[in-house]
Design a protein around this motif. Structure first.
Motif, PDB file in Angstrom:
ATOM      1  N   LEU A 137       0.808  -1.216   0.000  1.00 18.45           N
ATOM      2  CA  LEU A 137       0.000   0.000   0.000  1.00 18.45           C
ATOM      3  C   LEU A 137       0.843   1.267   0.000  1.00 18.45           C
ATOM      4  O   LEU A 137       0.428   2.285  -0.583  1.00 18.45           O
ATOM      5  N   LEU A 138       1.991   1.248   0.626  1.00 13.10           N
ATOM      6  CA  LEU A 138       2.772   2.473   0.772  1.00 13.10           C
ATOM      7  C   LEU A 138       3.786   2.700  -0.341  1.00 13.10           C
ATOM      8  O   LEU A 138       4.059   3.850  -0.692  1.00 13.10           O
ATOM      9  N   SER A 139       4.322   1.638  -0.913  1.00  7.85           N
ATOM     10  CA  SER A 139       5.446   1.810  -1.843  1.00  7.85           C
ATOM     11  C   SER A 139       5.107   1.553  -3.294  1.00  7.85           C
ATOM     12  O   SER A 139       5.977   1.661  -4.163  1.00  7.85           O
ATOM     13  N   SER A 140       3.860   1.212  -3.611  1.00  9.93           N
ATOM     14  CA  SER A 140       3.476   1.003  -5.008  1.00  9.93           C
ATOM     15  C   SER A 140       2.369   1.982  -5.386  1.00  9.93           C
ATOM     16  O   SER A 140       1.557   2.376  -4.542  1.00  9.93           O
ATOM     17  N   ALA A 141       2.346   2.374  -6.657  1.00 14.50           N
ATOM     18  CA  ALA A 141       1.272   3.249  -7.129  1.00 14.50           C
ATOM     19  C   ALA A 141      -0.071   2.550  -6.994  1.00 14.50           C
ATOM     20  O   ALA A 141      -1.080   3.170  -6.622  1.00 14.50           O
ATOM     21  N   THR A 142      -0.087   1.255  -7.280  1.00 24.01           N
ATOM     22  CA  THR A 142      -1.325   0.483  -7.162  1.00 24.01           C
ATOM     23  C   THR A 142      -1.841   0.506  -5.726  1.00 24.01           C
ATOM     24  O   THR A 142      -3.015   0.759  -5.461  1.00 24.01           O
ATOM     25  N   GLY A 143      -0.955   0.217  -4.783  1.00 21.42           N
ATOM     26  CA  GLY A 143      -1.346   0.195  -3.387  1.00 21.42           C
ATOM     27  C   GLY A 143      -1.819   1.549  -2.896  1.00 21.42           C
ATOM     28  O   GLY A 143      -2.821   1.655  -2.176  1.00 21.42           O
ATOM     29  N   ARG A 144      -1.134   2.607  -3.280  1.00 20.77           N
ATOM     30  CA  ARG A 144      -1.525   3.950  -2.854  1.00 20.77           C
ATOM     31  C   ARG A 144      -2.891   4.325  -3.416  1.00 20.77           C
ATOM     32  O   ARG A 144      -3.695   4.979  -2.742  1.00 20.77           O
ATOM     33  N   CYS A 145      -3.146   3.913  -4.648  1.00 21.17           N
ATOM     34  CA  CYS A 145      -4.436   4.208  -5.268  1.00 21.17           C
ATOM     35  C   CYS A 145      -5.568   3.533  -4.498  1.00 21.17           C
ATOM     36  O   CYS A 145      -6.574   4.166  -4.156  1.00 21.17           O
ATOM     37  N   PHE A 146      -5.403   2.258  -4.196  1.00 25.11           N
ATOM     38  CA  PHE A 146      -6.444   1.547  -3.456  1.00 25.11           C
ATOM     39  C   PHE A 146      -6.560   2.060  -2.029  1.00 25.11           C
ATOM     40  O   PHE A 146      -7.653   2.144  -1.468  1.00 25.11           O
ATOM     41  N   ALA A 147      -5.434   2.406  -1.415  1.00 23.93           N
ATOM     42  CA  ALA A 147      -5.476   2.931  -0.058  1.00 23.93           C
ATOM     43  C   ALA A 147      -6.239   4.245   0.008  1.00 23.93           C
ATOM     44  O   ALA A 147      -6.876   4.557   1.015  1.00 23.93           O
ATOM     45  N   ALA A 148      -6.193   5.013  -1.086  1.00 22.34           N
ATOM     46  CA  ALA A 148      -6.877   6.305  -1.112  1.00 22.34           C
ATOM     47  C   ALA A 148      -8.378   6.160  -1.299  1.00 22.34           C
ATOM     48  O   ALA A 148      -9.144   7.008  -0.827  1.00 22.34           O
ATOM     49  N   ARG A 195       1.229   7.931  -7.927  1.00 20.92           N
ATOM     50  CA  ARG A 195       2.488   7.852  -8.682  1.00 20.92           C
ATOM     51  C   ARG A 195       3.629   7.483  -7.741  1.00 20.92           C
ATOM     52  O   ARG A 195       3.692   7.955  -6.609  1.00 20.92           O
ATOM     53  N   VAL A 196       4.504   6.610  -8.221  1.00 20.69           N
ATOM     54  CA  VAL A 196       5.759   6.340  -7.512  1.00 20.69           C
ATOM     55  C   VAL A 196       6.899   6.397  -8.522  1.00 20.69           C
ATOM     56  O   VAL A 196       6.739   6.015  -9.688  1.00 20.69           O
ATOM     57  N   VAL A 197       8.032   6.884  -8.066  1.00 23.60           N
ATOM     58  CA  VAL A 197       9.244   6.961  -8.886  1.00 23.60           C
ATOM     59  C   VAL A 197      10.400   6.387  -8.074  1.00 23.60           C
ATOM     60  O   VAL A 197      10.732   6.902  -7.006  1.00 23.60           O
ATOM     61  N   ASP A 198      10.996   5.300  -8.560  1.00 26.13           N
ATOM     62  CA  ASP A 198      12.140   4.673  -7.879  1.00 26.13           C
ATOM     63  C   ASP A 198      11.805   4.267  -6.449  1.00 26.13           C
ATOM     64  O   ASP A 198      12.649   4.389  -5.563  1.00 26.13           O
TER      65      ASP A 198
END
Length: 258
Positions: A137-148, A195-198
């Motif tokens: 949830l914290l380190s992937s764009a996918t996880g952040r999107c679902f967490a939001a 969005r995540v970068v590196d």
């Protein structure tokens, strides 16, 4: 291919139903006719027939028209047959070709956001992701999107676990406090994508845009990822813009009216 013949009057009359569907509420005859691009007299004749079919109802007091029970019945039947993943799979290839990068679909599974489809670009770099992988949830764009966008009850335990793990590891590329997590998720909702970068994968940029169902719940996430050297990481850029539009269109096709 030669266009097949149809019944023009049906197509013309549908303009009234479409106008009602897009309106914020019941409409006066003159406004409905104008929205459909026809005279009030012509619109009235169509509306009389639609009332007989219960596609349209008219309030006796205000004389305003609105969609009727038959329209609701048809709409609910259509929604019950929609499969977000199937529709997403059908469109993933075209999106991949447009942005030139790998596209994936994710849904909320038993253990979190799970990759269920992968449309790899011919120019893709090798990444260590597979179908069925559960994204953090914290380190992937996918996880952040679902967490939001997922329910707080579903994500709260997983967020606490990941946050505690990140604090123990002393990571600086993800939020270290719950306040930081909330700020990150607020940005996702403001931007309409994560969005995540590196972060999850070195040298890789990832976006994930939410797709909503008719009830406003997140049905799936559309993911785009690629190498930092060729992937446009800018908001509303060559990747985020088309990705977000594709997610919005799929949401609309699933009945979302946000």
């Amino acid at each position: 291919m030669k266009e097949r013949a149809g019944i023009q009057s049906v197509e013309v009359g549908f303009g009234l139903l479409e106008a009602l569907g897009e309106a914020a509420g019941p409409q006066m005859l003159r406004d409905l006719a104008a929205a459909a691009g026809m005279s009030a007299a012509k619109a009235h004749r169509y509306l009389v027939s639609f009332q007989r079919l219960q596609l349209v109802v008219q309030d006796p007091a205000s004389t305003r028209y609105d969609l009727g029970p038959a329209a609701l019945k048809l709409g609910l039947a259509s929604l019950s047959r929609l499969d977000p993943v199937r529709l997403g799979r059908e469109r993933a290839g075209a999106l991949m070709e447009r942005i030139g990068h790998t596209v994936a679909l994710a849904v909320w599974g038993n253990h979190g956001p799970t990759i269920v489809h992968w449309e790899e670009s011919p120019q893709a770099v090798t990444v260590n992701l597979r179908l069925g992988d559960v994204m953090p949830l914290l380190s992937s764009a996918t996880g952040r999107c679902f967490a939001a966008y997922a329910s707080k009850e579903a994500i709260a335990p997983l967020l606490r676990e990941e946050l505690a793990r990140a604090q123990k590891q002393g990571r600086s590329d993800v939020p270290g406090t719950m306040a930081g997590v909330r700020a990150m998720l607020d940005e996702v909702r403001t931007r309409g994508a994560a969005r995540v970068v590196d972060v999850l994968l070195p040298g890789i940029v990832g976006f994930c845009a939410p797709v909503f169902d008719a009830d406003g719940h997140i049905a799936l996430g559309i993911v785009a990822l690629g190498p930092t050297g060729t992937f446009d990481p800018d908001w509303d850029g060559a990747v985020h813009g088309p990705l977000r539009l594709a997610a919005q269109q799929l949401s609309a096709d699933l009945g979302w009216r946000g």
